[in-house]
Design a protein around this motif. Structure first.
Motif, PDB file in Angstrom:
ATOM      1  N   GLN A 216     -19.045  -0.233  -4.840  1.00 42.32           N
ATOM      2  CA  GLN A 216     -19.178   1.196  -5.131  1.00 42.32           C
ATOM      3  C   GLN A 216     -18.463   2.060  -4.094  1.00 42.32           C
ATOM      4  OE1 GLN A 216     -23.512   1.205  -5.156  1.00 42.32           O
ATOM      5  NE2 GLN A 216     -23.506   1.511  -7.371  1.00 42.32           N
ATOM      6  N   ARG A 217     -17.795   1.425  -3.149  1.00 43.92           N
ATOM      7  CA  ARG A 217     -17.189   2.193  -2.065  1.00 43.92           C
ATOM      8  C   ARG A 217     -16.011   3.052  -2.524  1.00 43.92           C
ATOM      9  NH1 ARG A 217     -19.069   0.859   3.024  1.00 43.92           N
ATOM     10  NH2 ARG A 217     -21.020  -0.258   2.788  1.00 43.92           N
ATOM     11  N   ASP A 218     -15.261   2.593  -3.534  1.00 41.11           N
ATOM     12  CA  ASP A 218     -14.177   3.430  -4.055  1.00 41.11           C
ATOM     13  C   ASP A 218     -14.748   4.686  -4.701  1.00 41.11           C
ATOM     14  OD1 ASP A 218     -12.210   1.670  -3.189  1.00 41.11           O
ATOM     15  OD2 ASP A 218     -11.999   0.681  -5.141  1.00 41.11           O
ATOM     16  N   ALA A 219     -15.867   4.542  -5.415  1.00 37.74           N
ATOM     17  CA  ALA A 219     -16.520   5.700  -6.043  1.00 37.74           C
ATOM     18  C   ALA A 219     -17.040   6.657  -4.969  1.00 37.74           C
ATOM     19  CB  ALA A 219     -17.651   5.243  -6.953  1.00 37.74           C
ATOM     20  N   LEU A 220     -17.569   6.111  -3.875  1.00 39.62           N
ATOM     21  CA  LEU A 220     -18.025   6.957  -2.773  1.00 39.62           C
ATOM     22  C   LEU A 220     -16.846   7.702  -2.158  1.00 39.62           C
ATOM     23  CD1 LEU A 220     -20.183   7.982  -0.812  1.00 39.62           C
ATOM     24  CD2 LEU A 220     -19.820   5.902   0.549  1.00 39.62           C
ATOM     25  N   ALA A 221     -15.731   7.014  -1.979  1.00 40.12           N
ATOM     26  CA  ALA A 221     -14.534   7.669  -1.436  1.00 40.12           C
ATOM     27  C   ALA A 221     -14.093   8.820  -2.341  1.00 40.12           C
ATOM     28  CB  ALA A 221     -13.403   6.652  -1.262  1.00 40.12           C
ATOM     29  N   ALA A 222     -14.111   8.601  -3.640  1.00 37.70           N
ATOM     30  CA  ALA A 222     -13.719   9.661  -4.583  1.00 37.70           C
ATOM     31  C   ALA A 222     -14.663  10.854  -4.475  1.00 37.70           C
ATOM     32  CB  ALA A 222     -13.704   9.108  -6.011  1.00 37.70           C
ATOM     33  N   LEU A 223     -15.956  10.581  -4.337  1.00 39.38           N
ATOM     34  CA  LEU A 223     -16.941  11.652  -4.179  1.00 39.38           C
ATOM     35  C   LEU A 223     -16.661  12.445  -2.898  1.00 39.38           C
ATOM     36  CD1 LEU A 223     -19.691  13.085  -4.813  1.00 39.38           C
ATOM     37  CD2 LEU A 223     -20.751  11.263  -3.455  1.00 39.38           C
ATOM     38  N   LEU A 224     -16.419  11.738  -1.794  1.00 38.34           N
ATOM     39  CA  LEU A 224     -16.175  12.414  -0.523  1.00 38.34           C
ATOM     40  C   LEU A 224     -14.884  13.231  -0.552  1.00 38.34           C
ATOM     41  CD1 LEU A 224     -17.254   9.635   2.015  1.00 38.34           C
ATOM     42  CD2 LEU A 224     -18.584  11.598   1.211  1.00 38.34           C
ATOM     43  N   LEU A 225     -13.856  12.721  -1.217  1.00 34.84           N
ATOM     44  CA  LEU A 225     -12.607  13.469  -1.329  1.00 34.84           C
ATOM     45  C   LEU A 225     -12.801  14.736  -2.156  1.00 34.84           C
ATOM     46  CD1 LEU A 225     -10.035  10.568  -1.771  1.00 34.84           C
ATOM     47  CD2 LEU A 225     -10.333  12.050   0.234  1.00 34.84           C
ATOM     48  N   LYS A 226     -13.582  14.627  -3.223  1.00 35.88           N
ATOM     49  CA  LYS A 226     -13.883  15.805  -4.051  1.00 35.88           C
ATOM     50  C   LYS A 226     -14.643  16.832  -3.231  1.00 35.88           C
ATOM     51  CE  LYS A 226     -16.210  17.185  -8.290  1.00 35.88           C
ATOM     52  NZ  LYS A 226     -17.582  17.331  -8.626  1.00 35.88           N
ATOM     53  N   ALA A 227     -15.659  16.381  -2.496  1.00 33.79           N
ATOM     54  CA  ALA A 227     -16.463  17.290  -1.675  1.00 33.79           C
ATOM     55  C   ALA A 227     -15.611  17.923  -0.578  1.00 33.79           C
ATOM     56  CB  ALA A 227     -17.644  16.534  -1.068  1.00 33.79           C
TER      57      ALA A 227
ATOM     58  N   THR B 218      -6.394  18.239   5.688  1.00 36.85           N
ATOM     59  CA  THR B 218      -5.082  17.596   5.797  1.00 36.85           C
ATOM     60  C   THR B 218      -5.163  16.160   5.275  1.00 36.85           C
ATOM     61  OG1 THR B 218      -5.550  16.718   7.988  1.00 36.85           O
ATOM     62  CG2 THR B 218      -4.619  18.960   7.879  1.00 36.85           C
ATOM     63  N   ALA B 219      -4.018  15.509   5.257  1.00 37.84           N
ATOM     64  CA  ALA B 219      -3.973  14.101   4.865  1.00 37.84           C
ATOM     65  C   ALA B 219      -4.833  13.265   5.818  1.00 37.84           C
ATOM     66  CB  ALA B 219      -2.532  13.598   4.862  1.00 37.84           C
TER      67      ALA B 219
END
Length: 195
Positions: free
Chosen positions: A61-72, A81-82
């Motif tokens: 589920q870590r990719d989904a967590l990364a997507a959530l954090l990037l959205k937030a 920044t990058a």
């Protein structure tokens, strides 16, 4: 019994936090994690309200967590920044087991919310101790993620808050021990008020 006490005291005296970014896997097995969380739940809880929850995040589920954090991050920081984005992707993929500690006070109850929040903190501390007792190192962090409404909504219900992200793994290097407070500065005898 004396040897057991000595072992327990040694455990308490040697517990240290590890930086989540420096932990390596593997994390605890499912059986060990169940034991850690069972121990974490054995804490003071005035009114038996269980005003906290543990949310586990699996490796897949870590990719989904990364997507959530990037959205937030995008919502919370328009100037990200990058490097900021890379930091969130790395955070989501820190090794070991991730447990999100959620403070879930029962509003309007005779037990004050403050006492319920203290119970949540005690659950987090017991989790760290249980991980240490099983030979793991844990790191408890908050940061902006714990206060982001987008991240909070993904883990919490109404009235709940993220108390911390706790990673459980193994140290990648010898742990540093931070300086501890001088006991004389933090402990004192009570002086009754004058009448």
């Amino acid at each position: 019994m004396l040897n057991d006490r000595s072992t327990i005291l040694s455990l308490l005296e040697t517990r240290r936090s590890g930086k989540p970014r420096e932990l390596v896997g593997p994390g605890p097995t499912p059986e060990e994690l169940e034991r850690i969380l069972t121990i974490a739940a054995r804490i003071p809880d005035h009114g038996a309200l269980t005003p906290w929850r543990f949310v586990t995040v699996a490796d897949d589920q870590r990719d989904a967590l990364a997507a959530l954090l990037l959205k937030a991050l995008e919502e919370d920081n328009s100037e990200a920044t990058a490097a900021h984005r890379e930091k969130e992707i790395n955070f989501a993929h820190y090794q070991g087991q991730l447990v999100v500690l959620v403070s879930a006070p029962v509003e309007g109850h005779k037990i004050p919310v403050w006492e319920q929040q203290l119970s949540s903190g005690a659950a987090g501390m017991n989790l760290l101790l249980a991980a240490h007792a099983l030979g793991y190192v844990a790191g408890w962090v908050t940061g902006w993620r714990a206060y982001s409404e987008t991240v909070r909504a993904a883990f919490c219900g109404p009235g709940e808050r993220i108390a911390g992200f706790i990673f459980v793994g193994h140290p990648s290097r010898e742990l540093d021990d931070r300086e501890r407070p001088d006991l004389q500065a933090v402990a004192q005898a009570w002086t009754p008020p004058e009448r």
